[in-house]
Design an enzyme around this catalytic site. Structure first.
Site, PDB file in Angstrom:
ATOM      1  CB  ALA A 138      49.402  45.323-110.735  1.00 44.65           C
ATOM      2  CB  ALA A 140      44.551  44.019-114.893  1.00 45.64           C
ATOM      3  CB  SER A 141      39.794  43.251-116.405  1.00 46.33           C
ATOM      4  OG  SER A 141      40.660  43.312-117.536  1.00 46.33           O
ATOM      5  CB  ALA A 143      46.248  38.738-115.960  1.00 48.63           C
ATOM      6  CB  VAL A 145      51.654  41.598-112.344  1.00 57.21           C
ATOM      7  CG1 VAL A 145      53.184  41.550-112.424  1.00 57.21           C
ATOM      8  CG2 VAL A 145      51.056  41.734-113.739  1.00 57.21           C
ATOM      9  CE  LYS A 159      48.773  40.124-118.463  1.00 55.61           C
ATOM     10  NZ  LYS A 159      48.795  40.966-119.682  1.00 55.61           N
ATOM     11  CG  ASP A 292      44.621  48.259-122.914  1.00 58.40           C
ATOM     12  OD1 ASP A 292      43.887  49.250-122.737  1.00 58.40           O
ATOM     13  OD2 ASP A 292      44.697  47.318-122.109  1.00 58.40           O
TER      14      ASP A 292
END
Length: 518
Positions: A138, A140-141, A143, A145, A159, A292
């Site tokens: 995955a 994200a903005s 970081a 994983v 992460k 979040d």
């Protein structure tokens, strides 16, 4: 002489622009894109905007801002995702474009990941992990994983913060403040007072040591609350740094994968009930809240200790906050007054926060129209929903009043509630969210019920909750049977119809259903 210095300055700027373009951070180019987007907003809404071209302006501006966020990546993607989560408050064009950012975060190459692990943990990945998947599972903005296995045999999620985030942060926050200042000046809206709180919390979010502590605190508090159906993954402290976080790997189904959950025999209503109650307890009872809870941070699995029971796994604790005891009690009282329609108590509370329009603020908190003369169980008309949206846009400044008194933690509470609302809607609005919030607001007050009057008031409140729940179930069943949709879906549809009707009344071409659905 002047020409000579002018030429040297030009060459120097060109040289720096070339150097900046080749670096990972691209500071100058990102800032230039931001300035361009700001100029587009000003030109479009300050000078070009008219009833005849409103949809065109929304579309062009939303696309420009989307491109800025996509190209700049990093924190800009996070800002854009926050916009996408507020679809009920924005023109459809914005949701159409910004929702594309949910899957647009770019991953960095393995060599950059390897370098961060070496710098932060003092060892190469192969010295720490038996196995390490170089492709992230995955991104994200801020970081990404990776799945890995420790030398001791445990499967873990690693992460890794993207290498450009720390260097970009100061510049991004400067541009964020400048952006708000320009919009504040141009449109006379109180926006800059919120910048400091946003910057403070984002600074915490990019420090994974803080995220690790937040995770452990949430785990302890959920255990104290007896929330066995909410699981917080274990953290490996020895492999935690500012940019690296190693935690227990969890296999599960994303909360919004409804068909897969149903196919595997999960109780959707029970899942929703647990999620809404757990976050209500955080907001009203502990005061320490995960801000979040988007679908990617909520997984569902069977409880390893009892496979007959289901369990919700809550991930990503970067954005958590603790409110003061005084504010927690005020917020509990606010929700109690909303449900009981105690207009004087509502006015007294919001006045302390510098808010002048209590009904508008109540609508904003409930995320549905509020009228002090109508109980929360009343059916909501399309006129109510349209008026809510129009009034919010027109009276935002008036509603806030004194922004110096406004509790900035409300920004993050509302983020939590908005994301939870969207999950409830996505899964068919099976749970009366407002009832549960009101229930836990009263629990959070810890009121003494020794006096006869207080006992009577508590019984009266519980009775109203019961009738409200019965009404909600009847309305929900009605909508499902005759319209095949949930309560929150009907709310959104009524808003769309009302807006389309108003466009027609003004002789304008209304957005079509395809635009709304996008």
């Amino acid at each position: 002489m002047f020409r000579h210095w002018k030429k040297m300055l030009g060459l120097g700027m060109a040289g720096y622009a070339g150097y900046d373009y080749t670096t990972r951070e691209k500071i100058m180019w990102r800032n230039l894109r931001t300035l361009k987007a700001g100029a587009v907003i000003l030109i479009n809404y300050k000078w070009r905007f008219s009833p005849e071209n409103v949809e065109q302006i929304h579309e062009e501006t939303a696309e420009e801002l989307y491109n800025m966020c996509r190209e700049n990546d990093g924190l800009y993607v996070k800002f854009g995702q926050a916009v996408a989560a507020s679809e009920h408050m924005l023109p459809p064009s914005y949701f159409k474009w910004f929702s594309l950012l949910q899957d647009k975060a770019k991953a960095v190459e393995y060599e950059a990941v390897r370098k961060i692990i070496k710098e932060d943990l003092g060892s190469n990945p192969e010295d720490i992990f038996e196995e390490f998947e170089q492709e992230p599972v995955a991104s994200a903005s801020i970081a990404q994983v990776h799945r890995a296995k420790l030398k001791t045999g445990e499967t873990v999620a690693v992460k890794i913060q993207k290498p450009n985030i720390q260097k970009q942060f100061g510049y991004d926050m400067f541009m964020h403040k400048l952006f708000l200042q320009v919009l504040e000046y141009a449109f006379d809206l109180p926006l800059t007072p919120f910048h400091e709180s946003i910057e403070e919390n984002l600074a915490k979010e990019i420090d994974f040591n803080i995220e690790a502590e937040n995770s452990k605190k949430c785990k302890i508090l959920f255990q104290k609350l007896g929330r066995k159906e909410i699981y917080v993954p274990n953290i490996y402290d020895q492999y935690t740094s500012k940019r690296t976080l190693v935690m227990e790997w969890i296999d599960g189904i994303k909360i919004t994968e409804e068909s897969q959950l149903v196919q595997q025999g999960y109780d959707i209503k029970g899942i929703l009930n647990s999620i809404i109650e757990a976050f209500a307890e955080q907001i009203f009872i502990t005061g320490f809240t995960h801000a979040d809870p988007h679908p990617g941070n909520l997984l569902v699995r069977r409880n390893p200790q009892d496979t007959q029971k289901q369990q919700i796994v809550l991930l990503d604790y970067g954005l958590c906050f603790q409110v003061s005891e005084n504010f927690r009690l005020q917020y509990c009282s606010l929700w109690k007054s909303l449900f009981l329609q105690d207009s004087q108590a509502l006015k007294d509370i919001v006045k302390q926060w510098g808010i002048q329009d209590d009904e508008q603020f109540a609508s904003f908190q409930l995320m549905r129209p509020y009228n002090k003369n109508k109980p929360l169980t009343d059916k909501i008309s399309k006129e109510d929903v349209y008026n809510l949206q129009m009034k919010f846009k027109g009276d935002f400044k008036k509603m806030l009043g004194d922004t110096n008194k406004f509790p900035k933690d409300l920004l993050f509470i509302n983020r939590n509630m908005n994301l939870v609302r969207s999950i409830n809607k996505k899964l068919g609005s099976q749970v009366n969210r407002i009832n549960l919030m009101a229930k836990y607001s009263v629990k959070g007050l810890h009121e003494d019920t020794n006096t006869l009057k207080k006992k009577f008031n508590l019984i009266w409140f519980e009775t109203r909750l019961m009738f409200s729940s019965i009404f909600y179930k009847l309305v929900q069943a009605w909508f499902k049977f005759f319209k095949g949709k949930g309560f929150e879906d009907i709310l959104d549809e009524e808003m769309k119809k009302a807006i389309q009707q108003k466009y027609a009344e003004y002789g304008m071409v209304p957005p079509d259903e395809k635009t709304f659905n996008a």
